[in-house]
Design an enzyme around this catalytic site. Sequence first.
Site, mmCIF file in Angstrom:
data_model
loop_
_atom_site.group_PDB
_atom_site.id
_atom_site.type_symbol
_atom_site.label_atom_id
_atom_site.label_comp_id
_atom_site.label_asym_id
_atom_site.label_seq_id
_atom_site.Cartn_x
_atom_site.Cartn_y
_atom_site.Cartn_z
ATOM 1 C CB SER A 183 -0.882 0.004 1.245
ATOM 2 O OG SER A 183 -1.489 1.262 1.390
ATOM 3 C CE1 TYR A 195 -3.329 -1.791 5.290
ATOM 4 C CE2 TYR A 195 -3.206 0.539 4.731
ATOM 5 C CZ TYR A 195 -3.425 -0.769 4.358
ATOM 6 O OH TYR A 195 -3.747 -1.071 3.050
HETATM 7 N N1 LIG Z 1 -8.654 -0.731 -1.120
HETATM 8 C C1 LIG Z 1 -7.659 0.114 -1.078
HETATM 9 O O1 LIG Z 1 -7.842 1.345 -1.265
HETATM 10 C C2 LIG Z 1 -6.260 -0.402 -0.850
HETATM 11 C C3 LIG Z 1 -5.221 0.518 -0.950
HETATM 12 C C4 LIG Z 1 -3.924 0.069 -0.758
HETATM 13 C C5 LIG Z 1 -3.683 -1.251 -0.480
HETATM 14 N N2 LIG Z 1 -4.702 -2.122 -0.359
HETATM 15 C C6 LIG Z 1 -4.368 -3.502 -0.025
HETATM 16 O O2 LIG Z 1 -5.047 -4.368 -0.903
HETATM 17 C C7 LIG Z 1 -5.331 -5.603 -0.246
HETATM 18 C C8 LIG Z 1 -6.808 -5.920 -0.401
HETATM 19 O O3 LIG Z 1 -7.553 -4.847 0.155
HETATM 20 P P1 LIG Z 1 -9.082 -4.601 -0.212
HETATM 21 O O4 LIG Z 1 -9.307 -3.144 -0.134
HETATM 22 O O5 LIG Z 1 -9.433 -5.362 -1.425
HETATM 23 O O6 LIG Z 1 -9.779 -5.244 1.068
HETATM 24 P P2 LIG Z 1 -11.245 -5.897 1.256
HETATM 25 O O7 LIG Z 1 -12.161 -5.519 0.150
HETATM 26 O O8 LIG Z 1 -11.626 -5.556 2.654
HETATM 27 O O9 LIG Z 1 -10.943 -7.451 1.146
HETATM 28 C C9 LIG Z 1 -10.056 -8.024 2.042
HETATM 29 C C10 LIG Z 1 -10.085 -9.514 1.873
HETATM 30 O O10 LIG Z 1 -9.255 -10.079 2.887
HETATM 31 C C11 LIG Z 1 -10.058 -10.903 3.727
HETATM 32 N N3 LIG Z 1 -9.632 -10.777 5.116
HETATM 33 C C12 LIG Z 1 -9.591 -9.668 5.868
HETATM 34 N N4 LIG Z 1 -9.145 -9.972 7.098
HETATM 35 C C13 LIG Z 1 -8.922 -11.300 7.105
HETATM 36 C C14 LIG Z 1 -8.485 -12.216 8.090
HETATM 37 N N5 LIG Z 1 -8.199 -11.826 9.336
HETATM 38 N N6 LIG Z 1 -8.343 -13.518 7.752
HETATM 39 C C15 LIG Z 1 -8.651 -13.949 6.500
HETATM 40 N N7 LIG Z 1 -9.098 -13.133 5.537
HETATM 41 C C16 LIG Z 1 -9.240 -11.828 5.845
HETATM 42 C C17 LIG Z 1 -11.464 -10.379 3.570
HETATM 43 O O11 LIG Z 1 -12.373 -11.377 4.001
HETATM 44 P P3 LIG Z 1 -13.896 -10.989 4.382
HETATM 45 O O12 LIG Z 1 -14.581 -10.938 3.056
HETATM 46 O O13 LIG Z 1 -14.315 -12.099 5.252
HETATM 47 O O14 LIG Z 1 -13.846 -9.654 5.070
HETATM 48 C C18 LIG Z 1 -11.469 -10.105 2.074
HETATM 49 O O15 LIG Z 1 -11.557 -11.296 1.349
HETATM 50 C C19 LIG Z 1 -4.901 -5.420 1.200
HETATM 51 O O16 LIG Z 1 -3.619 -5.993 1.361
HETATM 52 C C20 LIG Z 1 -4.829 -3.919 1.366
HETATM 53 O O17 LIG Z 1 -3.875 -3.572 2.344
HETATM 54 C C21 LIG Z 1 -5.999 -1.725 -0.540
#
Ligand SMILES: NC(=O)c1ccc[n+]([C@@H]2O[C@H](COP(=O)([O-])OP(=O)(O)OC[C@H]3O[C@@H](n4cnc5c(N)ncnc54)[C@H](OP(=O)(O)O)[C@@H]3O)[C@@H](O)[C@H]2O)c1
Length: 306
Positions: A183, A195
Site C-alpha cells: 500500500s 497499517y
Molecule cells: N482498497 C484500497 O484502497 C487499498 C489501498 C492500498 C492497499 N490495499 C491492499 O489491498 C489488499 C486488499 O484490500 P481490499 O481493499 O481489497 O480489502 P477488502 O475488500 O476488505 O478485502 C479483504 C479480503 O481479505 C479478507 N480478510 C480480511 N481480514 C482477514 C483475516 N483476518 N483472515 C482472513 N481473511 C481476511 C477479507 O475477508 P472478508 O470478506 O471475510 O472480510 C477479504 O476477502 C490489502 O492488502 C490492502 O492492504 C488496498
Amino acid sequence: MNASLLFSGLGVATASYITLRFLRFIRLYTRPSSVKRYIYGENPWALVTGASDGIGLAIAQELATNGFNVILHGRNPEKLETTKTRLEGEHKNVQFKSVVLNASSATSQQIEQAVASLDGLNLTVLVNNVGGAAKVQPLEKNTADELDSVMNVNARFPAQLTKALLPKLARPQGPTLIMNIGSMADLGVPYATVYGASKAFNMSMSSCLAVEVKAEGRNIEVVGISVGRVTDVGHNKEDSSFFTPTARTMARACVDRVGCGRYIVVGYIGHAIQKFVVDLSPWIVFEMLVVPTMKDRKENEERKQV
Ligand SMILES: NC(=O)c1ccc[n+]([C@@H]2O[C@H](COP(=O)([O-])OP(=O)(O)OC[C@H]3O[C@@H](n4cnc5c(N)ncnc54)[C@H](OP(=O)(O)O)[C@@H]3O)[C@@H](O)[C@H]2O)c1
C-alpha cells in the site's frame, strides 16, 4: 571547455535522462503481462489470499480469465462458498477450491496444515493479498489487540504462509510467481501508522525474498505491488476515477505487471503518476494533501463510534 559547451552538454544529458525515464515508464505500463508463463503442466493453480472480496476477489477473477485454477483463501466459510459458487458460474473452464484461515489468529501449525491440504496440486502462483487497516485513528487509540491484528494480517500471515509454501514453489520443472500486495500508505500516512508500517514490511519482504531466491538459484519471480486508493472493495464503494480505480481495474494492473523485472512496482498507472508527483514535490506538499484527507476520515470514524 567553455561555459556554453558545458551547459549544452549538461542540457543534452538531462534531456536524455528524462526521455529515457519517460520511455521506461511508458514501457512498464504498456508491456504485455508474462503471467501465462506460469500456466504449464497439468492443471496449474494459483492461491489468492483474501479472495472473498475487493482486490483479492478481482485478482482471482483475472487469474481465472487467464486460465488458472484458483484456490480462494478467506476467513468466512459462508462468504467464501458464495464467492466460489459465483466464480464457478463466471468461469466454466477452470476449477476453484477454498481454504479457510483467519489471518489474524492462525497459528503456524494451522498454516502448515492448510498448506499440506494442497499437496499434489500444481501450484505455480501465490498472491499475498490479504490485508487491511483497523480504524483510522491515532496510534494510541488502538487497543493492543487491534494493533496485533493489523500486524498479523498484513505482515505475519503473509510471511508465515510464504515460508510454508516455498518448498512447493521452488520446483525444478518450471518458474513460479509470488506477488505481494502493498500500500502507498507506507509513504507516511497519518492515523494508519501500524497499517502503513506493516505494508512496508510486505514490500521489504518482496525485495529481500526476490534477491534471496535468485541467490539460491530458484526460478521464482517475486514482485511487490504498491497500491493507492481503490474502490469497489469491502470498505469503499465510492465512484471510481482515474486516480481511484475499481478493484477489477487494479487487479488487471497487478496481473499486467507480472514479468516487469522490478521487485517493487506501483501497480496501476494512475497511482504511479500520483507517486511521481509526490517524489518530485517537497515533502510538505504531500503532507498538505494527505493530512486533511486522513483527518476527515478519522473524524468520520469517530462519529461512527459515538
Ligand atoms: N482498497 C484500497 O484502497 C487499498 C489501498 C492500498 C492497499 N490495499 C491492499 O489491498 C489488499 C486488499 O484490500 P481490499 O481493499 O481489497 O480489502 P477488502 O475488500 O476488505 O478485502 C479483504 C479480503 O481479505 C479478507 N480478510 C480480511 N481480514 C482477514 C483475516 N483476518 N483472515 C482472513 N481473511 C481476511 C477479507 O475477508 P472478508 O470478506 O471475510 O472480510 C477479504 O476477502 C490489502 O492488502 C490492502 O492492504 C488496498
